[in-house]
Design a protein around this motif. Sequence first.
Motif, PDB file in Angstrom:
ATOM      1  N   ASP A 409       0.873  -1.182   0.000  1.00 22.35           N
ATOM      2  CA  ASP A 409       0.000   0.000   0.000  1.00 22.35           C
ATOM      3  C   ASP A 409       0.904   1.225   0.000  1.00 22.35           C
ATOM      4  O   ASP A 409       1.371   1.667   1.057  1.00 22.35           O
ATOM      5  N   LEU A 410       1.136   1.782  -1.170  1.00 24.32           N
ATOM      6  CA  LEU A 410       2.025   2.948  -1.276  1.00 24.32           C
ATOM      7  C   LEU A 410       1.192   4.210  -1.398  1.00 24.32           C
ATOM      8  O   LEU A 410       0.056   4.179  -1.867  1.00 24.32           O
ATOM      9  N   ALA A 411       1.774   5.309  -0.951  1.00 23.37           N
ATOM     10  CA  ALA A 411       1.022   6.564  -0.861  1.00 23.37           C
ATOM     11  C   ALA A 411       0.640   7.042  -2.257  1.00 23.37           C
ATOM     12  O   ALA A 411       1.504   7.262  -3.100  1.00 23.37           O
ATOM     13  N   TYR A 412      -0.658   7.224  -2.476  1.00 23.05           N
ATOM     14  CA  TYR A 412      -1.106   7.683  -3.781  1.00 23.05           C
ATOM     15  C   TYR A 412      -2.016   8.889  -3.675  1.00 23.05           C
ATOM     16  O   TYR A 412      -3.034   8.872  -2.996  1.00 23.05           O
ATOM     17  N   ALA A 419      -2.342   4.915  -8.727  1.00 14.12           N
ATOM     18  CA  ALA A 419      -3.131   3.945  -7.970  1.00 14.12           C
ATOM     19  C   ALA A 419      -2.457   2.575  -8.036  1.00 14.12           C
ATOM     20  O   ALA A 419      -2.453   1.828  -7.069  1.00 14.12           O
ATOM     21  N   LYS A 420      -1.888   2.261  -9.199  1.00 15.38           N
ATOM     22  CA  LYS A 420      -0.975   1.119  -9.292  1.00 15.38           C
ATOM     23  C   LYS A 420       0.419   1.702  -9.436  1.00 15.38           C
ATOM     24  O   LYS A 420       0.835   2.082 -10.537  1.00 15.38           O
ATOM     25  N   ASP A 421       1.113   1.795  -8.333  1.00  6.77           N
ATOM     26  CA  ASP A 421       2.445   2.375  -8.345  1.00  6.77           C
ATOM     27  C   ASP A 421       3.386   1.539  -9.220  1.00  6.77           C
ATOM     28  O   ASP A 421       3.170   0.334  -9.378  1.00  6.77           O
TER      29      ASP A 421
ATOM     30  N   ARG B 290      -6.177  -3.088  -6.868  1.00  6.18           N
ATOM     31  CA  ARG B 290      -5.503  -4.374  -6.753  1.00  6.18           C
ATOM     32  C   ARG B 290      -6.493  -5.479  -6.389  1.00  6.18           C
ATOM     33  O   ARG B 290      -6.361  -6.628  -6.830  1.00  6.18           O
ATOM     34  N   THR B 314      -2.449   3.360   3.615  1.00  7.03           N
ATOM     35  CA  THR B 314      -1.502   4.430   3.292  1.00  7.03           C
ATOM     36  C   THR B 314      -2.209   5.527   2.498  1.00  7.03           C
ATOM     37  O   THR B 314      -2.925   5.235   1.542  1.00  7.03           O
ATOM     38  N   ASP B 390       6.381   5.574   2.062  1.00  2.23           N
ATOM     39  CA  ASP B 390       6.357   4.361   1.239  1.00  2.23           C
ATOM     40  C   ASP B 390       7.328   3.311   1.763  1.00  2.23           C
ATOM     41  O   ASP B 390       7.024   2.110   1.767  1.00  2.23           O
TER      42      ASP B 390
END
Lengths: 551, 551
Positions: A409-412, A419-421, B290, B314, B390
Amino acid sequence: MSAAARARRLDERAEIVVLERGAHVSFANCGLPYFVGGEIADESSLLVQTPSSLRAALALDVRTGHDVLGLDITRRVVSVRTIDGDYEIAYDDLILAPGARSVRPPIPGLDSPRVRTLRSVDDATSLRRTVDRGIRRAVVLGAGFIGIEAAEVLARRGLAVSLVDVASHPLPPLERELAAVVTAELRALGVDLHLGVAADAIEQHDEEDVVILSDGARLAADLVVLSVGVRPDTEVFEAAGVGCERGAIIVDGHGRTTVPNVWAVGDAVLSVDGVTGARRPIALAGPANRAGRLVADAIFRPEHARMLPAPTGTAIVRVGDQVAALTGANRQALDAAEVDYVTLHLHPNQHAGYFPGATQVHLVVHAATSNGRLLGAQAVGRDGVDKRIDVLATAIRAGLSVEDLIDLDLAYSPPFGQAKDPVNLTGMLGENVRTGALRLWYADELAAVLDRALLLDVRTAAEVAAGAVRGAMHIPHTELRGRIEEVRSAAGGRPIRVMCQSGVRSAIAHRVLAQEGFDSASLSGGMLTLRAWWGGEASEILERPEAMQHA
Amino acid sequence: MSAAARARRLDERAEIVVLERGAHVSFANCGLPYFVGGEIADESSLLVQTPSSLRAALALDVRTGHDVLGLDITRRVVSVRTIDGDYEIAYDDLILAPGARSVRPPIPGLDSPRVRTLRSVDDATSLRRTVDRGIRRAVVLGAGFIGIEAAEVLARRGLAVSLVDVASHPLPPLERELAAVVTAELRALGVDLHLGVAADAIEQHDEEDVVILSDGARLAADLVVLSVGVRPDTEVFEAAGVGCERGAIIVDGHGRTTVPNVWAVGDAVLSVDGVTGARRPIALAGPANRAGRLVADAIFRPEHARMLPAPTGTAIVRVGDQVAALTGANRQALDAAEVDYVTLHLHPNQHAGYFPGATQVHLVVHAATSNGRLLGAQAVGRDGVDKRIDVLATAIRAGLSVEDLIDLDLAYSPPFGQAKDPVNLTGMLGENVRTGALRLWYADELAAVLDRALLLDVRTAAEVAAGAVRGAMHIPHTELRGRIEEVRSAAGGRPIRVMCQSGVRSAIAHRVLAQEGFDSASLSGGMLTLRAWWGGEASEILERPEAMQHA
């Protein structure tokens, strides 16, 4: 200094003496090129601590101008030379942190006063004075991290810079297909590149030096920066009986050398790579800093001492408007270690494509074929490179698999990611490959593909018009389902090898073809990677290569 | 759309129908505020895909303007309403991705045409037209992520913006001591903050609306943006028998609902927090994207289907020149779950302090007292915030402990980090606390400390002159070793509580004092955190609070 400072924090009563050959301790090594270039204006900024600040804050006895001449491991004394004479100093525990010195290859003329290194504050101030005098031409020998930084800052100062390396591309640890971006950026900065050649000699004249290269080129220079690497500065200690391997001090997981009560850290120490088992010194600031702290722990509170981690070798360099970074093992290291791995190429945007300032991050990631474990990652781009490499370095340290990257879950939000890093996309791509949903082919297989397969380019007509591989069949991916029989007929039983610009559309096309029963595969990284891989040789395989260079 | 696209990539022969109530699919939800603000210039940029592009690339049958009215789980049919009439559509598998709708609190006057939400492309285009007409005053109800973004972009467009929330600080999930930075930045943008109050009513007049707050304030408005949260849009499905909890669809680890062959993903679904066990829907783009992919896997290739990971939550938001981001659990969630944890505060620079552009990253990190496991992290600053969050989100997902952060090899060169990155420093601080080398006290304990302990401020005289806590004793940390007896005498047997600006020097002082036998502790985060924690109340506890606000 990390070890000494930590030691004091753990023990108020210890006598802590720091011996330093030079005039400075705790200076900003990694800032030296930027001081030469003027981005860091004041020399004082480079001096993070001084002996007096360290005495005041931490009661450390820091002795600069102290050159260690010898070590007697039986009597536990170190002999030092100072401007006021020699003396001996006894220790209970001794931490060796001698660092590394510049490699000086046996090039005739290397003793010229115009040849400089960039390792100390004195080196940097002297170089800056030289540049400030208004010299015009510099030759940088060695295109590693320091050489690249030196070339960049000198070019920014307006000098005509030539950069020389025996390797075929700048930043040799970087994969070939990523180095192409660095090469282009160095050229954009006006740097004249001489790759795959050595410096054979330096002629010294009154007005200039001339660097003579192995291909016969002669480069006139007012300044030569020597940056062909470093080697552990350990002769004194090896002579005293401290165990070394090819000059690097051998240590255990707590930093103990082969000699009782003698410890060692930093650039002088042999590291064992966690992925490949390779044994070599790692000259990086972060691991050295942290190792100093850990060794002080091992001496002063062994009950809490943790093991030194195997280094991941994460490194980064700014090159003009581009950034190149890497972590873990590269292809060469994995091949040497005979590890089976799959390589992924991606070119996603660093943040939402619809938000201003979106630029591509060019990623190369290696994962173990057997279990998907992440082995190494590299990235080049204008923005967001450091973040992705730090996330991947963390994932490698944690032992994650490429599939685990899907779940991060990366900061978006649009200014910061997708949204898909890119890291999530790497995981999805890796999972597709490892589960067989996607099959890849690679740029280096192009000749064999042209020989034995149908190369199918599924980009748009406009993209194809701007440059394509000779002999490829062109069907936009949006038309493929309706034109399958054309493909079947053209293939005539041969395998189909698909390509697009970055590898996304060719993966979709591959799914269509594979479900139609074709022997199909998708080009990893697409035309962007293909063009970067082949570089100067691209004109032989591509139609309209001129158009492509500007695409 | 992620589920549909993935389904097609896995199966060329499936009939895949997408029903969408609105006019658009795959639009850039998270970009809507920036379109209103004009940073994203064209509406077309918001439309990532269209029904026709999805048909061309993926053979998807996307039907917009299709409102699902009912679901018959026995007959396996969905009934839909369109402008051309109603019909039924049968399914083998059904994926519910209805999302969430704006919460509309029972405020009289909320039906005013001046009250808008910001959930759809139509919302955004309408809002932008309204702003373009030259209105002057906006009231934003709700200071969560969307409310902050709306307030920011409207303020940047030159409107007089009032931001209202019942919480005591903006971005309620953010810890109080970090929210202070956001508050200050919103004020710098000219936003008028009304915190700790509710909107009681909206009066509708010809020329304007007036928002009446619970404290009696009356805010005239040409526009009211409603952003007080969302709730799952699930009535139709709950009525049809799909199991829900407080309106959120209950799913298993693969996205299965309680009804056979019905799956669900996204903002409408109940998530179980991996750290706290809290059960709630998580309205975030990344996890939704996802999950769609994973559910398609579960349907079309169950042999490779992976479990949906517990969300880390996140999130990130830009506020003027500041960025706020968070991952994992915050203090409130941990307290509610009765987890024992230690909290760390740090204010390191995002890159080398001697390199131009260095700014502080304000970090708050929580780790489990028992085993050091990372539980949550938040950060605020101008630069480098997204990267650290992140990395920490990755560490949390990997189950790392705070001590493991010491060993991360993160990319360092002066423009990109520090030899000891803020994340490494977090690890070192956490290890010190958990092994007893450091003992912390916290800003919220100030009154008790002033009552029962000697408060020792070890900053420089210049720093103290710019604002200090009333009643503190002042000894610079560099003089402490020589003035221990002064401290002993002043303490008179009381404990010593040390503080400095950020917590680094007070930790050194604590080590000196603890080894002298004092009951000592160091203020977590120092004056920077203390001032942020106490905010408006600071004037009662601080000398020269005016000077401090500008320090």
